[in-house]
Design a protein around this motif. Structure first.
Motif, PDB file in Angstrom:
ATOM      1  N   LEU A  85       0.837  -1.203   0.000  1.00  0.00           N
ATOM      2  CA  LEU A  85       0.000   0.000   0.000  1.00  0.00           C
ATOM      3  C   LEU A  85       0.869   1.249   0.000  1.00  0.00           C
ATOM      4  N   ALA A  86       0.336   2.307  -0.574  1.00  0.00           N
ATOM      5  CA  ALA A  86       1.084   3.565  -0.670  1.00  0.00           C
ATOM      6  C   ALA A  86       0.656   4.572   0.391  1.00  0.00           C
ATOM      7  N   THR A  87       1.614   5.354   0.808  1.00  0.00           N
ATOM      8  CA  THR A  87       1.354   6.657   1.387  1.00  0.00           C
ATOM      9  C   THR A  87       1.730   7.665   0.315  1.00  0.00           C
ATOM     10  N   GLY A  88       1.661   8.964   0.618  1.00  0.00           N
ATOM     11  CA  GLY A  88       2.019   9.956  -0.375  1.00  0.00           C
ATOM     12  C   GLY A  88       0.840  10.788  -0.837  1.00  0.00           C
ATOM     13  N   VAL A  89       1.081  11.617  -1.845  1.00  0.00           N
ATOM     14  CA  VAL A  89       0.080  12.527  -2.399  1.00  0.00           C
ATOM     15  C   VAL A  89       0.263  12.560  -3.911  1.00  0.00           C
ATOM     16  N   HIS A  90      -0.844  12.563  -4.631  1.00  0.00           N
ATOM     17  CA  HIS A  90      -0.823  12.518  -6.101  1.00  0.00           C
ATOM     18  C   HIS A  90      -0.475  13.895  -6.676  1.00  0.00           C
ATOM     19  N   ARG A  91      -0.459  13.995  -8.003  1.00  0.00           N
ATOM     20  CA  ARG A  91      -0.244  15.294  -8.655  1.00  0.00           C
ATOM     21  C   ARG A  91      -1.397  16.236  -8.321  1.00  0.00           C
ATOM     22  N   GLU A  92      -1.147  17.505  -8.437  1.00  0.00           N
ATOM     23  CA  GLU A  92      -2.064  18.523  -7.927  1.00  0.00           C
ATOM     24  C   GLU A  92      -3.456  18.437  -8.525  1.00  0.00           C
ATOM     25  N   ALA A  93      -3.575  18.054  -9.784  1.00  0.00           N
ATOM     26  CA  ALA A  93      -4.874  18.063 -10.470  1.00  0.00           C
ATOM     27  C   ALA A  93      -5.906  17.155  -9.819  1.00  0.00           C
ATOM     28  N   ALA A 110       5.460  15.110   5.629  1.00  0.00           N
ATOM     29  CA  ALA A 110       6.519  14.107   5.762  1.00  0.00           C
ATOM     30  C   ALA A 110       6.290  13.245   7.004  1.00  0.00           C
ATOM     31  N   GLU A 111       5.862  13.870   8.101  1.00  0.00           N
ATOM     32  CA  GLU A 111       5.576  13.112   9.324  1.00  0.00           C
ATOM     33  C   GLU A 111       4.472  12.099   9.098  1.00  0.00           C
ATOM     34  N   ARG A 112       3.425  12.491   8.341  1.00  0.00           N
ATOM     35  CA  ARG A 112       2.337  11.562   8.047  1.00  0.00           C
ATOM     36  C   ARG A 112       2.828  10.392   7.215  1.00  0.00           C
ATOM     37  N   PHE A 113       3.663  10.683   6.224  1.00  0.00           N
ATOM     38  CA  PHE A 113       4.199   9.609   5.394  1.00  0.00           C
ATOM     39  C   PHE A 113       4.974   8.612   6.260  1.00  0.00           C
ATOM     40  N   VAL A 114       5.813   9.131   7.152  1.00  0.00           N
ATOM     41  CA  VAL A 114       6.621   8.263   8.006  1.00  0.00           C
ATOM     42  C   VAL A 114       5.728   7.441   8.931  1.00  0.00           C
ATOM     43  N   LEU A 115       4.729   8.076   9.532  1.00  0.00           N
ATOM     44  CA  LEU A 115       3.812   7.335  10.407  1.00  0.00           C
ATOM     45  C   LEU A 115       3.091   6.228   9.653  1.00  0.00           C
ATOM     46  N   VAL A 118       5.750   3.429   9.264  1.00  0.00           N
ATOM     47  CA  VAL A 118       6.343   2.844  10.467  1.00  0.00           C
ATOM     48  C   VAL A 118       5.291   2.321  11.437  1.00  0.00           C
ATOM     49  N   GLU A 119       4.185   3.065  11.609  1.00  0.00           N
ATOM     50  CA  GLU A 119       3.193   2.693  12.623  1.00  0.00           C
ATOM     51  C   GLU A 119       1.897   2.153  12.012  1.00  0.00           C
ATOM     52  N   GLY A 120       1.325   2.849  11.069  1.00  0.00           N
ATOM     53  CA  GLY A 120       0.071   2.425  10.462  1.00  0.00           C
ATOM     54  C   GLY A 120      -0.595   3.593   9.762  1.00  0.00           C
ATOM     55  N   CYS A 121      -1.312   3.291   8.700  1.00  0.00           N
ATOM     56  CA  CYS A 121      -1.930   4.332   7.873  1.00  0.00           C
ATOM     57  C   CYS A 121      -3.143   4.938   8.556  1.00  0.00           C
ATOM     58  N   SER A 122      -3.331   6.240   8.338  1.00  0.00           N
ATOM     59  CA  SER A 122      -4.574   6.864   8.756  1.00  0.00           C
ATOM     60  C   SER A 122      -5.690   6.389   7.835  1.00  0.00           C
ATOM     61  N   ASP A 123      -6.889   6.313   8.364  1.00  0.00           N
ATOM     62  CA  ASP A 123      -8.063   5.879   7.602  1.00  0.00           C
ATOM     63  C   ASP A 123      -8.955   7.092   7.353  1.00  0.00           C
ATOM     64  N   ALA A 124      -9.971   6.921   6.516  1.00  0.00           N
ATOM     65  CA  ALA A 124     -10.926   7.993   6.211  1.00  0.00           C
ATOM     66  C   ALA A 124     -10.194   9.259   5.814  1.00  0.00           C
ATOM     67  N   ASP A 125      -9.338   9.159   4.790  1.00  0.00           N
ATOM     68  CA  ASP A 125      -8.438  10.269   4.485  1.00  0.00           C
ATOM     69  C   ASP A 125      -9.142  11.467   3.874  1.00  0.00           C
ATOM     70  N   SER A 126     -10.446  11.395   3.709  1.00  0.00           N
ATOM     71  CA  SER A 126     -11.177  12.569   3.230  1.00  0.00           C
ATOM     72  C   SER A 126     -11.358  13.613   4.328  1.00  0.00           C
ATOM     73  N   ALA A 161       8.267  13.628   0.467  1.00  0.00           N
ATOM     74  CA  ALA A 161       8.546  12.225   0.156  1.00  0.00           C
ATOM     75  C   ALA A 161      10.027  11.919   0.336  1.00  0.00           C
ATOM     76  N   ALA A 162      10.877  12.849  -0.089  1.00  0.00           N
ATOM     77  CA  ALA A 162      12.313  12.659   0.081  1.00  0.00           C
ATOM     78  C   ALA A 162      12.678  12.558   1.558  1.00  0.00           C
ATOM     79  N   GLU A 163      12.063  13.408   2.377  1.00  0.00           N
ATOM     80  CA  GLU A 163      12.325  13.361   3.821  1.00  0.00           C
ATOM     81  C   GLU A 163      11.885  12.021   4.404  1.00  0.00           C
ATOM     82  N   ALA A 164      10.732  11.533   3.968  1.00  0.00           N
ATOM     83  CA  ALA A 164      10.245  10.244   4.460  1.00  0.00           C
ATOM     84  C   ALA A 164      11.124   9.098   3.972  1.00  0.00           C
ATOM     85  N   ASN A 165      11.613   9.198   2.755  1.00  0.00           N
ATOM     86  CA  ASN A 165      12.532   8.184   2.244  1.00  0.00           C
ATOM     87  C   ASN A 165      13.814   8.151   3.062  1.00  0.00           C
TER      88      ASN A 165
END
Length: 310
Positions: A85-93, A110-115, A118-126, A161-165
């Motif tokens: 599964l991915a974390t991250g953010v798509h292109r602006e459009a 970056a903190e959200r990507f790392v979490l 490392v820990e678990g994805c947030s749900d209901a991302d809307s 993303a670079a910071e999370a990498n």
């Protein structure tokens, strides 16, 4: 080195034949009326892909696009397919003018990507950056850029993303609109401390230039070929020829294959065509005939296992 799937970490040699780019559950203003929003149907489609010979899928739906960690985990449990599964953010459009992601600061992103990794994805991302926590962890970072452009929004995402990498080692997949701005993305990420070997360029084949692709592969970047079946651009034969040419120029170890079917109108289980199984059933045999079984094994097994391991 491990690969992080929604059902837990696995060894790279456990991954198997991998479709490196799909969306199983997704929604976006750019896909209005074509949402993938039914876990049962998407699970049935994933089972069809499995039965056609695919063992693992990278689900590249990022934050704010209907990402559903628990739904994806359910699909993995039902089908037995390894799903990254991915974390991250798509292109602006993909985000409207009032979308909550537009106000998030890069460090918080970056903190959200790392979490997520490392820990678990947030749900209901809307609902925002800090949705209800889950124990489903991400194993890849998805970003994106526009057609020959990297907006301020997209640049902030790339740097996050670079910071999370750097913090986790998780690889980055970047959507390139119509295959453009490839070298610009690579240079930006490299300047932020990301190794080329941690970067895959999705939609490289929308610009079927084997010379450019071979140069990128030589630099260590992975090239995502995920346009099979899109005859509105060109026939599959052009993509097969380009892929084999890149391999012959020394890029065989940097090629990845995915379907990126992404729309309900293209999923069999939602009543559409050609379906996710088109990739292993139709396109892969053509690659095998043109480039040989050893090349297919590299693209579907060895390369994704190497790219996804961290």
């Amino acid at each position: 080195m491990l690969i992080r799937t929604v059902r837990g970490d696995i060894q790279p040699d456990e991954l198997g034949r991998t479709d490196y780019h799909e969306h199983l559950l997704m929604r976006s203003p750019l896909l209005a009326g074509d949402e993938l929003d039914d876990v049962d149907r998407s699970a049935a489609e994933t089972a069809e892909l499995r039965d056609a010979g695919i063992d693992a899928v990278v689900e590249l739906t990022p934050l704010g696009c209907g990402r559903d960690p628990l739904g994806i985990a359910t699909i993995a449990e039902r089908t037995g397919v390894h799903i990254v599964l991915a974390t991250g953010v798509h292109r602006e459009a993909h985000y409207g003018p009032d979308h909550w992601l537009r106000t998030v600061q890069p460090d918080d992103l970056a903190e959200r990507f790392v979490l997520d990794i490392v820990e678990g994805c947030s749900d209901a991302d809307s609902i925002g950056l800090h949705g209800p926590p889950t124990d489903v962890r991400a194993g890849v970072i998805k970003v994106g850029t526009g057609y020959w452009s990297i907006s301020g929004f997209e640049r902030r995402v790339l740097l996050a993303a670079a910071e999370a990498n750097r913090a986790t080692g998780a690889p980055i997949v970047c959507h390139l609109e119509l295959g453009t701005a490839a070298t610009n993305v690579v240079e930006l990420l490299a300047g932020a401390g990301v190794s080329p070997a941690d970067v895959a360029l999705a939609h490289a084949d929308r610009n079927p230039d084997p010379v450019l692709h071979a140069e990128l592969a030589t630099a260590g970047v992975y090239l995502g070929y995920d346009g099979a079946g899109r005859t509105k651009y060109w026939p599959d034969s052009m993509l097969v020829d380009c892929l084999v040419s890149v391999a012959e120029r020394g890029g065989a170890e940097r090629l990845l294959l995915g379907g990126d079917v992404a729309r309900r109108s293209s999923f069999h289980a939602y009543g559409g065509l050609p379906g996710m199984a088109y990739l292993p059933s139709v396109f892969v045999p053509r690659v095998a005939r043109a480039g040989g079984d050893e090349l297919v094994h590299a693209i579907l097994v060895s390369n994704p296992a190497r790219f996804l391991a961290f």
